[in-house]
Design a protein around this motif. Sequence first.
Motif, PDB file in Angstrom:
ATOM      1  N   MET A   1       6.412 -15.666  -7.674  1.00 33.94           N
ATOM      2  CA  MET A   1       6.038 -16.470  -8.833  1.00 33.94           C
ATOM      3  C   MET A   1       4.616 -17.006  -8.720  1.00 33.94           C
ATOM      4  O   MET A   1       4.020 -17.401  -9.723  1.00 33.94           O
ATOM      5  CB  MET A   1       7.036 -17.614  -9.061  1.00 33.94           C
ATOM      6  N   GLU A   2       4.021 -17.021  -7.514  1.00 34.57           N
ATOM      7  CA  GLU A   2       2.632 -17.441  -7.358  1.00 34.57           C
ATOM      8  C   GLU A   2       2.090 -16.944  -6.024  1.00 34.57           C
ATOM      9  O   GLU A   2       2.834 -16.746  -5.062  1.00 34.57           O
ATOM     10  CB  GLU A   2       2.493 -18.954  -7.466  1.00 34.57           C
ATOM     11  N   VAL A   3       0.758 -16.739  -6.003  1.00 37.84           N
ATOM     12  CA  VAL A   3       0.079 -16.219  -4.817  1.00 37.84           C
ATOM     13  C   VAL A   3      -1.218 -17.002  -4.617  1.00 37.84           C
ATOM     14  O   VAL A   3      -1.991 -17.175  -5.569  1.00 37.84           O
ATOM     15  CB  VAL A   3      -0.252 -14.715  -4.970  1.00 37.84           C
ATOM     16  N   HIS A   4      -1.442 -17.438  -3.384  1.00 42.36           N
ATOM     17  CA  HIS A   4      -2.655 -18.188  -3.067  1.00 42.36           C
ATOM     18  C   HIS A   4      -3.263 -17.682  -1.757  1.00 42.36           C
ATOM     19  O   HIS A   4      -2.535 -17.332  -0.822  1.00 42.36           O
ATOM     20  CB  HIS A   4      -2.347 -19.683  -2.928  1.00 42.36           C
TER      21      HIS A   4
ATOM     22  N   GLU B   1       1.162 -10.579 -10.203  1.00 37.92           N
ATOM     23  CA  GLU B   1       1.355  -9.160 -10.539  1.00 37.92           C
ATOM     24  C   GLU B   1       0.362  -8.251  -9.831  1.00 37.92           C
ATOM     25  O   GLU B   1       0.559  -7.033  -9.754  1.00 37.92           O
ATOM     26  CB  GLU B   1       1.239  -8.950 -12.050  1.00 37.92           C
ATOM     27  N   ASP B   2      -0.737  -8.811  -9.310  1.00 40.95           N
ATOM     28  CA  ASP B   2      -1.811  -8.027  -8.700  1.00 40.95           C
ATOM     29  C   ASP B   2      -1.526  -7.845  -7.208  1.00 40.95           C
ATOM     30  O   ASP B   2      -1.970  -8.637  -6.377  1.00 40.95           O
ATOM     31  CB  ASP B   2      -3.156  -8.722  -8.919  1.00 40.95           C
ATOM     32  N   LEU B   3      -0.788  -6.791  -6.873  1.00 39.40           N
ATOM     33  CA  LEU B   3      -0.417  -6.582  -5.471  1.00 39.40           C
ATOM     34  C   LEU B   3      -1.602  -6.162  -4.624  1.00 39.40           C
ATOM     35  O   LEU B   3      -1.618  -6.423  -3.415  1.00 39.40           O
ATOM     36  CB  LEU B   3       0.712  -5.548  -5.383  1.00 39.40           C
ATOM     37  N   ASN B   4      -2.614  -5.511  -5.210  1.00 34.99           N
ATOM     38  CA  ASN B   4      -3.815  -5.194  -4.436  1.00 34.99           C
ATOM     39  C   ASN B   4      -4.496  -6.484  -3.982  1.00 34.99           C
ATOM     40  O   ASN B   4      -4.924  -6.596  -2.830  1.00 34.99           O
ATOM     41  CB  ASN B   4      -4.783  -4.350  -5.266  1.00 34.99           C
ATOM     42  N   ALA B   5      -4.581  -7.463  -4.877  1.00 34.56           N
ATOM     43  CA  ALA B   5      -5.172  -8.749  -4.505  1.00 34.56           C
ATOM     44  C   ALA B   5      -4.344  -9.433  -3.419  1.00 34.56           C
ATOM     45  O   ALA B   5      -4.895 -10.004  -2.469  1.00 34.56           O
ATOM     46  CB  ALA B   5      -5.289  -9.640  -5.737  1.00 34.56           C
ATOM     47  N   LEU B   6      -3.026  -9.382  -3.551  1.00 31.38           N
ATOM     48  CA  LEU B   6      -2.162  -9.970  -2.525  1.00 31.38           C
ATOM     49  C   LEU B   6      -2.432  -9.336  -1.171  1.00 31.38           C
ATOM     50  O   LEU B   6      -2.558 -10.034  -0.151  1.00 31.38           O
ATOM     51  CB  LEU B   6      -0.701  -9.793  -2.927  1.00 31.38           C
TER      52      LEU B   6
ATOM     53  N   THR C   1      11.263  -5.554   1.359  1.00 30.98           N
ATOM     54  CA  THR C   1      10.568  -4.417   0.762  1.00 30.98           C
ATOM     55  C   THR C   1       9.584  -4.929  -0.289  1.00 30.98           C
ATOM     56  O   THR C   1       9.686  -6.064  -0.774  1.00 30.98           O
ATOM     57  CB  THR C   1      11.563  -3.457   0.079  1.00 30.98           C
ATOM     58  N   TRP C   2       8.640  -4.060  -0.648  1.00 35.56           N
ATOM     59  CA  TRP C   2       7.700  -4.437  -1.702  1.00 35.56           C
ATOM     60  C   TRP C   2       8.419  -4.648  -3.027  1.00 35.56           C
ATOM     61  O   TRP C   2       8.052  -5.532  -3.808  1.00 35.56           O
ATOM     62  CB  TRP C   2       6.615  -3.378  -1.870  1.00 35.56           C
ATOM     63  N   ARG C   3       9.450  -3.849  -3.311  1.00 37.71           N
ATOM     64  CA  ARG C   3      10.140  -4.045  -4.586  1.00 37.71           C
ATOM     65  C   ARG C   3      10.828  -5.404  -4.624  1.00 37.71           C
ATOM     66  O   ARG C   3      10.910  -6.040  -5.674  1.00 37.71           O
ATOM     67  CB  ARG C   3      11.113  -2.902  -4.874  1.00 37.71           C
TER      68      ARG C   3
END
Length: 252
Positions: free
Chosen positions: A216-219, A132-137, A207-209
């Motif tokens: 579902m996961e980000v690494h 959910e943290d797009l800034n972190a992504l 798109t970002w949306r």
Amino acid sequence: MQRKLGCRPAERRVGQPRLSSLRMMARSAPVRLLRNHINPAPLMLGNDKVGNCTSVGLANHIRATAAVAGFQVDIVPENAISFYSRSTGYVPSRPETDQGGVEVDVLACASRIGYDVPHQRFYPLWGSSEPEDLNALRLIVAGFGAAYVGVQLAQADQMSGIWDTVTPGNQQPGSWGGHCLLVWDYTGTADDDLVTVLTWGIRQKCTWRWLRSRLMEVHGVIWPQLVLPGGLYPTGDDLEKLRAENAAFLGN
């Protein structure tokens, strides 16, 4: 073009490395990250024949990191299929074992045994972020070379063109299946701004949306043998903290 998936549902493991404690993750990400002048040269590496996208994602992450640093690393399909076997139990002579991989387990395996490419072996350090943290992504994309993510693709995503949530077809996330890909760059941060993801040997636009709906996961993954230039790459205390968390996780 034949395309296989192969990312199993996201799972969490006790003590898995997290990126939230790194100082670099407290920053605001760049509002845009344009890399049209850099060719990450993603490869298919067998993902048209087997569900080895979790392995191919790591191989293409090595290549994307190298491209940002101004060179390239040769990787062949046999490397990606071999690591897929070692990280998931896939046996080429037994098609029923082609069941895909869990990203955190694949990352842990790469940290333990390394990722073999012609004439060398790479050992990653990695950590996870909340999807959910797009800034972190965006910080991961800017600082780590690319983000290694798992998405739930919809049947509508089988169509050619820009991936978006407003295109025709079944938009239910997961109705096609789970897939591992890399987030490479982006034109802005608005819902309809374009993001480039690397998958199936191409640079795919979305798109970002769309990405927000499918994640579902980000690494974040770094390769200490491929140090990147730039102020966002983990160094100093951040690097040591990431190294310590990886060592503790592998020691569990």
